[in-house]
Design a protein around this motif. Structure first.
Motif, mmCIF file in Angstrom:
data_model
loop_
_atom_site.group_PDB
_atom_site.id
_atom_site.type_symbol
_atom_site.label_atom_id
_atom_site.label_comp_id
_atom_site.label_asym_id
_atom_site.label_seq_id
_atom_site.Cartn_x
_atom_site.Cartn_y
_atom_site.Cartn_z
ATOM 1 N N ASN A 140 -10.922 0.034 8.087
ATOM 2 C CA ASN A 140 -9.787 -0.440 7.299
ATOM 3 C C ASN A 140 -8.892 -1.292 8.209
ATOM 4 N N ASN A 163 -6.030 6.792 -1.867
ATOM 5 C CA ASN A 163 -7.002 6.828 -0.758
ATOM 6 C C ASN A 163 -7.282 8.241 -0.266
ATOM 7 N N ASP A 195 -16.869 1.252 0.913
ATOM 8 C CA ASP A 195 -17.321 -0.030 0.398
ATOM 9 C C ASP A 195 -18.448 0.246 -0.585
ATOM 10 N N GLU A 233 0.830 -1.207 0.000
ATOM 11 C CA GLU A 233 0.000 0.000 0.000
ATOM 12 C C GLU A 233 0.864 1.257 0.000
ATOM 13 N N TYR A 251 -5.327 -0.043 8.787
ATOM 14 C CA TYR A 251 -5.214 1.081 9.718
ATOM 15 C C TYR A 251 -5.147 0.541 11.151
ATOM 16 N N ILE A 292 -2.900 5.409 4.508
ATOM 17 C CA ILE A 292 -3.730 4.388 5.155
ATOM 18 C C ILE A 292 -4.747 5.119 6.024
ATOM 19 N N GLU A 305 -11.026 4.593 7.576
ATOM 20 C CA GLU A 305 -12.204 4.025 6.921
ATOM 21 C C GLU A 305 -12.062 4.066 5.407
ATOM 22 N N LEU A 306 -12.503 2.997 4.770
ATOM 23 C CA LEU A 306 -12.504 2.896 3.313
ATOM 24 C C LEU A 306 -13.942 2.856 2.821
#
Length: 201
Positions: free
Chosen positions: A52, A171, A43, A30, A55, A37, A40-41
């Protein structure tokens, strides 16, 4: 009483014993891809922000990873307020590449922030999945020759889609719909930093 001559089965543990190599490798990939990083990602299947795991891994083993990346000649930077990590390169060659990447990120963030502010909206809406940049915003930016010139100067030959993809791969921005994007906590942090810097000039 312990027999000192018998082989000792209890080996001293290190922080490396607490982290799976596969997890370390995933994290390294990554960072090598230039990503931050974030906690939260997005979805896209559930249309919501989710935790995440990388993280959480960094957060729970912060001392280990700081030492690990220090041995690789990098600095692991943790932004507690906006909840994200990024890697700061230290060698001259990598620093030059990092500066180029940072410049391109700054150009896109400033362009988005400038457009959003000119439209009379609060920058905070850029961080909301239900707000952010919509289809009409994308069309207006793409139709503005000044914005396109700025993007070309930063070597985004394909214009806005290229620039948004660049942020997305790091990101700093998420796609929440067919033509809707919003900034991650890291993207928002860097935009606010840029705004503060420009206000002081």
């Amino acid at each position: 009483m312990t027999d000192l001559n018998s082989p000792q089965t209890d080996q001293p543990t290190s922080s490396f014993d607490e982290v799976l190599p596969a997890h370390s490798a995933a994290l390294y990939r990554e960072f090598q891809a230039g990503r931050v990083i974030v906690r939260e990602l997005w979805d896209s299947n559930r249309s919501e922000l989710v935790a995440n795991p990388l993280y959480n891994l960094l957060y729970n083993h912060l001392s280990h990873f700081r030492t690990f990346y220090e041995h690789l000649g990098c600095e692991l930077v943790f932004n507690d307020e906006s909840a994200f990590f990024f890697l700061k390169e230290s060698s001259d060659d990598e620093a030059e590449e990092h500066d180029e990447n940072a410049f391109r990120v700054q150009v896109v963030l400033l362009l988005i922030g400038r457009y959003f502010a000119r439209s009379g909206r609060d920058l905070e809406y850029l961080a909301r999945p239900d707000a952010g940049l919509g289809e009409q915003d994308l069309e207006q930016i793409t139709a503005d020759e000044e914005y396109l010139e700025i993007l070309r100067a930063a070597r985004f030959e394909k214009g806005l889609p290229d620039a948004l993809d660049y942020l997305g791969k790091r990101n700093l921005l998420f796609r929440s719909g067919a033509n809707r994007y919003f900034l991650s906590s890291a993207g928002m942090h860097f935009l606010e930093e840029l705004v503060r810097e420009y206000e002081q000039v």
